[in-house]
Design a protein around this motif. Structure first.
Motif, PDB file in Angstrom:
ATOM      1  N   ASN A 193       2.933   4.500  -1.570  1.00  0.00           N
ATOM      2  CA  ASN A 193       2.755   5.432  -2.693  1.00  0.00           C
ATOM      3  C   ASN A 193       3.775   5.123  -3.778  1.00  0.00           C
ATOM      4  OD1 ASN A 193       0.883   6.608  -1.043  1.00  0.00           O
ATOM      5  ND2 ASN A 193       2.133   8.379  -0.517  1.00  0.00           N
ATOM      6  N   LYS A 205      -6.133   4.919  -5.919  1.00  0.00           N
ATOM      7  CA  LYS A 205      -6.329   6.359  -5.723  1.00  0.00           C
ATOM      8  C   LYS A 205      -5.164   7.116  -6.340  1.00  0.00           C
ATOM      9  CE  LYS A 205      -7.031   9.983  -2.290  1.00  0.00           C
ATOM     10  NZ  LYS A 205      -8.177  10.498  -3.064  1.00  0.00           N
ATOM     11  N   ASN A 255       0.815  -1.220   0.000  1.00  0.00           N
ATOM     12  CA  ASN A 255       0.000   0.000   0.000  1.00  0.00           C
ATOM     13  C   ASN A 255       0.849   1.272   0.000  1.00  0.00           C
ATOM     14  OD1 ASN A 255      -2.390  -1.442   0.036  1.00  0.00           O
ATOM     15  ND2 ASN A 255      -2.423  -1.572   2.272  1.00  0.00           N
ATOM     16  N   ASP A 291      -8.553  10.404 -10.741  1.00  0.00           N
ATOM     17  CA  ASP A 291      -9.003   9.704  -9.538  1.00  0.00           C
ATOM     18  C   ASP A 291     -10.444   9.225  -9.681  1.00  0.00           C
ATOM     19  OD1 ASP A 291      -8.400   8.923  -6.748  1.00  0.00           O
ATOM     20  OD2 ASP A 291     -10.047  10.290  -6.297  1.00  0.00           O
ATOM     21  N   MET A 315      -5.537   1.175  -2.887  1.00  0.00           N
ATOM     22  CA  MET A 315      -6.377   1.248  -1.705  1.00  0.00           C
ATOM     23  C   MET A 315      -7.090  -0.075  -1.420  1.00  0.00           C
ATOM     24  SD  MET A 315      -5.716   4.330  -0.839  1.00  0.00           S
ATOM     25  CE  MET A 315      -6.917   4.551   0.468  1.00  0.00           C
ATOM     26  N   VAL A 316      -7.575  -0.743  -2.473  1.00  0.00           N
ATOM     27  CA  VAL A 316      -8.287  -2.025  -2.319  1.00  0.00           C
ATOM     28  C   VAL A 316      -7.567  -3.061  -3.171  1.00  0.00           C
ATOM     29  CG1 VAL A 316     -10.517  -3.191  -2.420  1.00  0.00           C
ATOM     30  CG2 VAL A 316     -10.419  -0.713  -2.028  1.00  0.00           C
ATOM     31  N   LYS A 329      -1.759   5.185  -5.311  1.00  0.00           N
ATOM     32  CA  LYS A 329      -1.683   4.273  -4.183  1.00  0.00           C
ATOM     33  C   LYS A 329      -2.802   3.252  -4.301  1.00  0.00           C
ATOM     34  CE  LYS A 329      -1.735   4.236   0.885  1.00  0.00           C
ATOM     35  NZ  LYS A 329      -1.838   5.070   2.111  1.00  0.00           N
TER      36      LYS A 329
END
Length: 291
Positions: free
Chosen positions: A51, A140, A49, A131, A80-81, A78
């Protein structure tokens, strides 16, 4: 025959196209009910996770005024899921590159070349636009920045235009400075004239007040003098009114004597009456007087 060991483990890690995703593949052998070796394989993904930043190659775009430009962009994202990202994408960097290329063309096509070059902040809308698209991938987008704008053949023209704009701004600044100086000088002169007028008016008021005070003092002194004289005459039995009339007569006589082209003769009463009759042409009055 040589058979591989039943619990032999082969751990092969294959790096995917995305640095944050690591593919882990495990292989081993097991024996079936008949005693034959069977190869087993298990594949798993490991997603970080952290960046990440992708530096994309230059993209050719066309501005609203049909100027060709090359934009060098960089993107930070990044995950996120992880599950959504794994099952929704095949090659995330390539998908981000294609999406960014399309968004760059859309945004650049709505701006003039001057806006793109001089106001690079107008391209910051790419972050929210990207985004909005990548959220369904479980990713994201943190930022999209344009590192460099290459105007190609328009570089010389834009440089000349920039120099002309700078000269125009310099002229405007000088004109404003001159105007400001003129305004300040005019305001200074106005304030000086106002202060001089106020000073002159104050001087006139002070002089008038001084003269009025002097007249008032003189009048008060004269009143006091008249009261004293009247008191003294009253003690001697004389009339103050006759005294005041005599004073006024002497003052008028002095003013007459000071007038130019004026001759004053002081005569006894009898001679004065004859002189007046002579000046008026009254011969009979003169004869009667002689009698």
């Amino acid at each position: 025959t040589n058979q591989p060991p039943i619990a032999h483990l082969a751990d092969l890690r294959v790096r995917s196209a995305l640095p944050s995703v690591r593919l882990s593949r495990r292989r081993w052998y097991e024996t079936d009910n008949l005693g034959n070796p069977v190869l087993k394989t298990k594949t798993s993904y490991r997603v970080t996770n952290q960046n990440e930043v992708i530096d994309f190659p230059k993209q050719m775009v066309i501005s609203r005024d049909n100027a060709q430009l090359q934009l060098d962009a960089v993107l930070s994202f990044k995950v996120m899921v992880p599950n959504t990202m794994i099952y929704s994408t095949v090659n995330l960097p390539q998908m981000l590159s294609k999406l960014l290329q399309a968004q760059l063309r859309n945004v650049a096509g709505s701006l003039d070349v001057d806006q793109i070059i001089e106001e690079a902040s107008t391209l910051n809308v790419l972050t929210s636009m990207m985004d909005n698209e990548t959220v369904r991938w479980g990713v994201k987008v943190l930022f999209v920045k344009v590192q460099r704008v290459d105007a190609l053949s328009l570089s010389n023209v834009l440089a000349q235009k920039k120099n002309a704009d700078l000269k125009n701004k310099e002229i405007v600044i000088q004109a404003r400075a001159t105007k400001q100086t003129t305004v300040i000088e005019a305001e200074g002169k106005r304030d000086s004239m106002t202060k001089e007028a106020e000073g002159a008016m104050q001087e006139m008021v002070s002089r008038a007040q001084g003269q009025a005070m002097a007249i008032l003092n003189a009048a008060n002194a004269e009143v006091r003098s008249i009261k004293e004289v009247a008191r003294a005459l009253a003690q001697d039995g004389e009339s103050p009114a006759h005294y005041l009339v005599a004073l006024r007569y002497l003052e008028v006589l002095r003013k007459i004597m000071d007038m130019k082209s004026t001759t004053l003769e002081v005569l006894p009463p009898a001679v004065a009456q004859l002189r007046v009759s002579e000046l008026l042409g009254l011969n009979t009055a003169a004869v009667g007087s002689v009698k």
